[in-house]
Design a protein around this motif. Structure first.
Motif, PDB file in Angstrom:
ATOM      1  N   PHE A  43       0.825  -1.200   0.000  1.00 52.11           N
ATOM      2  CA  PHE A  43       0.000   0.000   0.000  1.00 52.11           C
ATOM      3  C   PHE A  43       0.865   1.258   0.000  1.00 52.11           C
ATOM      4  CE2 PHE A  43      -2.466   3.175   2.528  1.00 52.11           C
ATOM      5  CZ  PHE A  43      -3.427   3.425   1.560  1.00 52.11           C
ATOM      6  N   SER A 311       0.767   3.685   6.044  1.00 52.39           N
ATOM      7  CA  SER A 311       0.504   2.313   5.595  1.00 52.39           C
ATOM      8  C   SER A 311      -0.470   1.606   6.527  1.00 52.39           C
ATOM      9  CB  SER A 311       1.815   1.540   5.500  1.00 52.39           C
ATOM     10  OG  SER A 311       2.466   1.545   6.734  1.00 52.39           O
ATOM     11  N   ILE A 314      -4.310   0.922   5.473  1.00 51.40           N
ATOM     12  CA  ILE A 314      -4.787  -0.231   4.713  1.00 51.40           C
ATOM     13  C   ILE A 314      -5.294  -1.329   5.657  1.00 51.40           C
ATOM     14  CG2 ILE A 314      -2.570  -1.449   4.571  1.00 51.40           C
ATOM     15  CD1 ILE A 314      -5.155  -1.183   1.762  1.00 51.40           C
TER      16      ILE A 314
END
Lengths: 368, 416
Positions: A43, A311, A314
């Motif tokens: 991601f 991150s 996600i």
């Protein structure tokens, strides 16, 4: 060489340890840590994520520098939190109420933020110099006083529109904004971020980092600062006036702290709002520790924190609690200071042994 | 204000025992409040309702303050109180929801003690900077509790990422026999001063939670433990001069562990109190800086349990007035002004003319504030404990004395 490797060992070991703790936490609640980490990594590699990660890292980096300036002389400015919030409030209010030529407008906003940050940190400095109040205690108290002051000012004097449900200062006019840096991505051959701007204030963070490096390692003031931190007694004997150093350092730290909130003001909010980002001051302490007060080290630390926060988003989509990242941030700070301590002890022991061997060797030569 | 008065008189070398002084000062404060109340026309300053709320609000601050005291008396600064308290609130609510209120208290204590252990490992075993470790614990605890909320409270439980479901039951309350009825009866008579005093006493003797009683007992218990036992002497020695203690055979590292563990446990208890007695539920951010407030109360109280009690009562009282009737806070300005005038007269009498003049000027400022405004912004009240602490630190540096080796790193066998 061996020392450099040992110094790098500490942050790496801390990071691995914090990953391990996070993995255990995830495994305990029945999620696969490997899948989670892989999802985070995937991601984070889009342009949008990179822009968001840098945007998150910028205020953290400036905050870390503010803390590090104090650390250099053994002063613990735990009040960056209050200083940057108060500075951002005043900067947003002044910026939203004036119209000037574009560069001048931006300069005024920055100046207001710096002055307010300096003033608020200066109170702690003055209390330490004149009354001997420890700066950790006074800056904690000043943080809470700042929170109340902000709430009062925003509610009664600085709000733009009494009918608006969310309190905020007037929005910055066009002349008080800094353009986005999204063109950088296409210039470098990547796709442009979508739905998000890489804040132009990011360049300013680099300026702050360079300024910090030059000031601390390339000026007389920096030398006095570091010597006061390493050996206050010796610095004093060498003619460094401690009270003056304390005041200057607090002013400097507070002035830099004043800049922390500006990337948010120039970047996405264009005003000081009720839900202005908090905890940047405390996380800045974490980043400063992670990067050992080094301009490059702290930049890496700030980017790491930015990466973690971005991150993590996600994880929620995959029904894994993203709060595991906050745990990692807390663990990594604690682990890194412990690791540095352990590494220092190893180096100490190694040098004692080497010195002992050297003495023994020379003794044998003389004796033989 | 009361403690400084008491200390000033002590400094004068009067031959009056300390309990008499304390009771005298307390009665003086009540008289002041009655007078102010009569002049300004509010009635909330001394009602039993206000003082019951003040007690409920002070106990967690006081417990956090005592938590800080145990740690600092052993020489370890504990900025992580807030995080340990957060752990106390979370575990208190979780166990309170799963099992019952007393189980909540027990697990809250354990939750706080766990982070106390983390702090001890970092600061005692690894000699990490105490402030650094404390800051890290605050970050860590907040994140960990949020994580636990997400995984522990599925939507159907009524909780979620930021709050828990309600706890099963409250801890039972009781009235102090005879006294409670007596005080309530006298309060209703509305006699100047007498009813005011009775109102305050009724507030702290009626409808008491057993946990409040337990919390209050911690004050004399910790005084006894620290100042009347050999164990306490050893613990304090570690905070004053660990190398001297070491040379006398005190296991310094172990004592420091005890201090920080007790600190974590008490902070956990403070958090559990917030859940079990006050809110009945865990909400993210519900500690709202009370850990730091406890630290402030500890400093105000000069690292002493009874002083900490006075400090936290002051902070809790201001908070209770703000919550119940903000207008009553305005009347408090007059009380502060009169108090400052009395203090100024006393200082003048003691021969410190300049200090007396400064106090009188401050008194005039408060009087002006009282006369020319109608309300006090609630944010001012919220900031009061921190302002008071800064003032006390700035004004009374000579009278405050923290443990001599507080916050310094100690490594076994490194005496110079």
């Amino acid at each position: 060489m061996r020392r450099v490797l040992l110094a790098l060992l500490a942050p790496v070991a801390a990071l691995v340890f914090s990953l391990a703790v996070a993995a255990v936490a995830l495994a305990l609640v029945g999620r696969s840590p490997l899948e989670a980490f892989a999802a985070m990594w995937d991601f984070a590699r889009t342009s949008t994520s990179v822009a968001s990660m840098i945007n998150r890292a910028v205020p953290l980096y400036i905050s870390a520098v503010a803390v590090a300036v104090g650390f250099q002389m053994g002063l613990f400015n735990i009040g960056v939190e209050g200083q940057y919030l108060l500075a951002a409030l005043f900067a947003g209010w002044v910026g939203g109420n004036i119209v000037l030529a574009a560069p001048l407008h931006v300069a005024v906003i920055i100046a207001v933020a710096v002055v307010v940050g300096m003033a608020w940190a200066g109170i702690a400095g003055a209390l330490k110099v004149t009354r001997g109040v420890h700066e950790v205690i006074s800056t904690i108290m000043l943080n809470f006083i700042a929170f109340s002051l902000i709430a009062y000012l925003l509610l009664n004097h600085f709000r733009d529109d009494p009918d608006r449900l969310n309190l905020q200062t007037p929005a910055l006019p066009e002349s008080g904004r800094i353009p986005s840096l999204n063109w950088l991505f296409s210039a470098l051959g990547f796709s442009e971020p979508r739905g998000i701007d890489l804040h132009g204030f990011a360049l300013f963070a680099i300026v702050v980092g360079v300024f910090y490096y030059l000031l601390v390692w390339r000026t007389r003031f920096g030398f006095e600062l570091r010597s006061s931190g390493l050996n206050p007694g010796a610095a004093r004997m060498a003619g460094v006036e401690p009270n003056r150093m304390i005041m200057n350092t607090m002013f400097l730290s507070g002035g830099i702290a004043g800049l922390v909130g500006l990337s948010t003001i120039f970047g996405n909010l264009q005003a000081y709002t009720q839900d202005f980002p908090r905890f940047l001051g405390f996380n800045g302490i974490a980043v400063a520790l992670l990067g050992r007060n080094h301009p490059v080290g702290m930049a890496l630390g700030a980017l790491l924190f930015g990466f973690m926060e971005r991150s993590a988003l996600i994880l929620d989509l995959e029904e894994t609690p993203k709060e595991v990242v906050t745990i990692m941030q807390g663990v990594v700070v604690l682990a890194v200071v412990v690791a540095y301590e352990v590494v220092t002890r190893i180096i100490e022991r190694y040098e004692i042994r080497r010195a002992a061997e050297a003495t023994r060797a020379s003794g044998e030569e003389v004796g033989g | 204000m009361t403690t400084t008065e008491v200390r000033r008189r002590e400094g004068g070398g009067r031959v009056v025992s300390r309990p008499v002084l304390v009771v005298g000062a307390a009665l003086g404060v009540v008289l002041l409040l009655s007078v102010v109340q009569a002049v300004s026309g509010t009635s909330e300053l001394t009602t039993s309702g206000t003082w019951a709320a003040a007690l409920r609000l002070s106990v967690p601050i006081m417990l956090a303050g005592l938590a800080g005291m145990f740690s600092e008396r052993a020489g370890i600064v504990n900025i992580g109180l807030e995080g340990m308290m957060i752990a106390g609130t979370w575990f208190g609510a979780w166990a309170g929801w799963s099992y019952g209120p007393w189980e909540g208290v027990a697990l809250g204590i354990l939750g706080g003690a766990f982070f106390g252990l983390v702090h001890a490992v970092a600061t005692v075993t690894f000699a990490v900077d105490h402030i650094v470790s404390g800051v890290a614990i605050n970050i860590l605890a907040a994140g960990a509790m949020r994580f636990l909320s997400v995984v522990s409270y599925p939507p159907e439980s009524g909780g979620g990422a930021t709050q828990s479901p309600g706890i099963r039951a409250q801890i039972r309350t009781f009235d102090v026999p005879v006294l409670s009825d007596l005080f309530n009866w006298v309060e209703a008579k509305r006699i100047f001063f007498v009813s005011d005093l009775a109102g305050i006493l009724a507030g702290v003797t009626s409808n008491l939670s057993y946990l409040t009683l337990l919390g209050l007992l911690v004050v004399p218990a910790s005084w006894w433990l620290l100042w009347r036992t050999a164990w306490g002497l050893r613990l304090r020695a570690c905070g004053e001069n660990p190398y001297a203690a070491e040379s006398l055979g005190v296991p310094v590292l172990r004592m420091k562990y005890y201090g920080v563990l007790i600190s974590g446990a008490l902070a956990g208890l403070a958090g559990a109190y917030l859940v079990v007695v006050q809110a009945g539920i865990y909400r993210e951010g519900m500690t709202a800086g009370r850990g730091f407030l406890g630290l402030a109360a500890m400093i105000f109280g000069n690292w002493n349990p009874f002083g900490t009690l006075v400090g936290s009562t002051l902070f809790g009282y201001a908070d209770a007035l703000r919550l119940r009737q903000n207008a009553a806070v305005h009347a408090l300005l007059l009380a502060v002004a009169v108090g400052l005038f009395v203090l100024a007269a006393w200082t003048w009498f003691r021969g410190r003319r300049v200090a007396a003049a400064v106090e009188a000027v401050f008194g005039l400022a408060f009087l002006g504030w009282f006369l020319f405004t109608d309300t006090v912004p609630s944010q001012v009240v919220a900031a009061t404990p921190y302002l008071v602490t800064l003032l006390v630190l700035a004004m009374a540096t000579q009278r405050l004395r923290m443990p001599a080796a507080d916050g310094l790193r100690y490594r076994k066998g490194e005496a110079t």
